[in-house]
Design an enzyme around this catalytic site. Structure first.
Site, PDB file in Angstrom:
ATOM      1  N   ASP A  57       0.835  -1.203   0.000  1.00 39.77           N
ATOM      2  CA  ASP A  57       0.000   0.000   0.000  1.00 39.77           C
ATOM      3  C   ASP A  57       0.876   1.261   0.000  1.00 39.77           C
ATOM      4  O   ASP A  57       1.630   1.507   0.948  1.00 39.77           O
ATOM      5  CB  ASP A  57      -0.886  -0.063   1.252  1.00 39.77           C
ATOM      6  CG  ASP A  57      -2.016   0.927   1.222  1.00 39.77           C
ATOM      7  OD1 ASP A  57      -2.004   1.828   0.383  1.00 39.77           O
ATOM      8  OD2 ASP A  57      -2.920   0.785   2.074  1.00 39.77           O
ATOM      9  N   GLY A  96      -4.702   3.119  -8.245  1.00 36.89           N
ATOM     10  CA  GLY A  96      -4.820   3.289  -9.695  1.00 36.89           C
ATOM     11  C   GLY A  96      -3.915   4.358 -10.280  1.00 36.89           C
ATOM     12  O   GLY A  96      -3.996   4.662 -11.475  1.00 36.89           O
ATOM     13  N   ASP A 105     -10.445   3.998  -1.997  1.00 35.09           N
ATOM     14  CA  ASP A 105     -11.068   2.958  -1.166  1.00 35.09           C
ATOM     15  C   ASP A 105     -12.580   2.808  -1.388  1.00 35.09           C
ATOM     16  O   ASP A 105     -13.301   3.783  -1.548  1.00 35.09           O
ATOM     17  CB  ASP A 105     -10.846   3.283   0.316  1.00 35.09           C
ATOM     18  CG  ASP A 105      -9.405   3.057   0.737  1.00 35.09           C
ATOM     19  OD1 ASP A 105      -8.535   2.889  -0.142  1.00 35.09           O
ATOM     20  OD2 ASP A 105      -9.148   3.058   1.949  1.00 35.09           O
TER      21      ASP A 105
HETATM   22  C1  GLA Z   1      -5.557   2.065   2.619  1.00 32.24           C
HETATM   23  C2  GLA Z   1      -6.040   0.931   1.755  1.00 32.24           C
HETATM   24  C3  GLA Z   1      -7.088   0.118   2.499  1.00 32.24           C
HETATM   25  C4  GLA Z   1      -6.491  -0.404   3.808  1.00 32.24           C
HETATM   26  C5  GLA Z   1      -5.951   0.750   4.634  1.00 32.24           C
HETATM   27  C6  GLA Z   1      -5.185   0.252   5.850  1.00 32.24           C
HETATM   28  O1  GLA Z   1      -6.561   2.993   2.838  1.00 32.24           O
HETATM   29  O2  GLA Z   1      -6.545   1.403   0.539  1.00 32.24           O
HETATM   30  O3  GLA Z   1      -7.547  -0.957   1.701  1.00 32.24           O
HETATM   31  O4  GLA Z   1      -5.474  -1.323   3.509  1.00 32.24           O
HETATM   32  O5  GLA Z   1      -5.074   1.568   3.871  1.00 32.24           O
HETATM   33  O6  GLA Z   1      -4.601   1.278   6.587  1.00 32.24           O
END
Ligand code: GLA
Length: 414
Positions: A160, A210, A231
């Site tokens: 991430d 993306g 998200d």
């Molecule tokens: C981001 C990701 C989520 C999740 C959070 C965790 O927002 O997009 O899917 O993994 O971090 O902190």
């Protein structure tokens, strides 16, 4: 009362339409050459801790989730991965070794437990110094972390972007977006190489929302799946917005490398049954990873029925691996098709609005789908045989969906 989309077969209009071929723009796009991948030959299926438990995930909760994946029949339906998202991380020691925090006393033992159930286990990190939740990321420790995941027996990594933006992109290349994107790609490739060097097959899931059209370059640096948007939340408007943003990306998905419109919210928040059904249907049409994110020990039977609908899962997992496309829309009603192995096709009609009634129903234009004449198929939410005819009126409940599989379509399917 019928809960699925109501399909009115009463009026069979005879109007014929001129066939309009709408080739998705992305089919002309350049495709990155995917690396040969033994994992994720179909979109990964499993469960992830974030959408419901967020920071409340712990060892006990992961064990309970694994137990429930088996007990509910989800494992038999194809769900394999039990993925720990953010908030498992502790501190690094003097040797740079990252330790788990108190919620996860023994990650190797947990992985062994999940494996003992015939399941696989996933974990989460960031190319930055911190994760989105502010826990330790992998920056400068990529090889070390990858080796540790492999030693634990990890099968899946969600990586991430998060603090890499502030830590590296904005520091090293302020005001130069193109240079920032090159740094981001290099960071993903670094972890890709570190994972490959372990020799363990580990699904590599990119989570960078993306950015920089990841679908064009992700597979060339090891992505088995890549988030295409920000998200998901358990709200219809968000889910529908994400679905709309997938139109045109179908050319980029295939065995070993998938567009990821984010994890499932089925069973979460205040989604209605119709919304849950449409959400699940569209993820299947999109060949999306099916990572449930609900409270499994307290799952309601109607939610379990959605998540374990074998016919819908078979659309998602179809061996041809071709993602569905939006063929046309008429106001708030959209028609998507997905070509399936053996020449079959799935057709999904989504009513994203709430104002089409029998007075002025939506009419299904089979010509636009490349279909000619009457089509016999199966309504995958009622299990019944249905006949689709050109210009037939369809009355769908608000936010509901009609999903039909036609095994022997007549015509030339789009
Ligand atoms: C981001 C990701 C989520 C999740 C959070 C965790 O927002 O997009 O899917 O993994 O971090 O902190």
């Amino acid at each position: 009362m019928r809960v699925s989309a109501s399909l009115s077969l009463a009026v069979l209009a005879l109007t014929s339409f001129t066939a309009v071929s709408q080739t998705p723009a992305a089919s002309k796009a350049q495709l990155a050459t995917p690396q040969v991948s033994q994992v994720a030959q179909t979109p990964p299926m499993g469960w992830n801790s974030w959408n419901y438990f967020a920071g409340r995930v712990d060892d006990k909760g992961i064990r309970a989730a694994a137990d429930q994946v088996v007990a509910t029949g989800m494992k038999d339906a194809g769900y394999v991965y039990v993925n720990i998202d953010d908030t498992w991380e502790g501190e690094r020691d003097a040797n740079g070794v990252l330790h788990t925090n108190a919620k996860f006393p023994d990650m190797k033992a947990l992985a062994d437990y999940v494996h003992s159930k015939g399941l696989k286990i996933g974990i989460y990190s960031s190319p930055g110094s911190k994760t989105c939740g502010g826990y330790a990321g992998s920056l400068g420790h990529e090889e070390q972390d990858a080796r540790m995941y492999a030693e634990w027996g990890i099968d899946y990594l969600k990586y991430d972007l998060c603090s890499f933006i502030g830590d590296v992109l904005e520091k090293q290349a302020p005001n130069d977006k193109a240079a920032q994107m090159r740094l981001m790609i290099a960071a993903y490739d670094k972890m890709n190489k570190a994972l490959k060097a372990t020799g363990r097959p580990i699904v590599f899931s990119f989570c960078q929302y993306g950015w920089d059209a990841v679908w064009e370059w992700g597979p060339s640096v090891g992505a088995n799946l890549w988030r295409t948007t920000g998200d998901v939340t358990p709200e219809w408007d968000r889910i529908y917005a994400i679905v709309s943003q997938q139109a045109g990306l179908e050319a980029y998905a295939g065995p070993g490398h998938w567009n990821d419109p984010d994890m499932l919210e089925v069973g979460n928040g205040k989604l209605t049954l119709a919304e849950n059904r449409t959400h699940f249907t569209m993820w299947a049409m999109l060949a999306a990873p099916l990572l449930a994110g609900n409270d499994l020990p307290n799952m309601k039977p109607e939610i379990k029925a959605i998540l374990t609908n074998r016919d819908v899962i078979a659309i998602d997992q179809d061996s041809l691996g071709k993602q569905g496309a939006r063929i046309y829309s008429d106001g708030e009603v959209e028609v998507w098709t997905r070509p399936l192995a053996g020449g079959a096709v799935a057709i999904a009609v989504v009513d994203a609005g709430d104002s089409r009634y029998s007075t002025h129903p939506f009419h299904l234009n089979l010509h636009k789908l490349g279909l000619t004449g009457k089509q016999t198929g199966k309504d995958l939410w009622t299990g019944k045989t249905v006949e689709l005819t050109d210009n037939m009126p369809l009355e769908l409940a608000s936010h509901d969906v009609l999903l039909v599989r036609v095994d022997k379509p007549k015509g030339h399917v789009q």
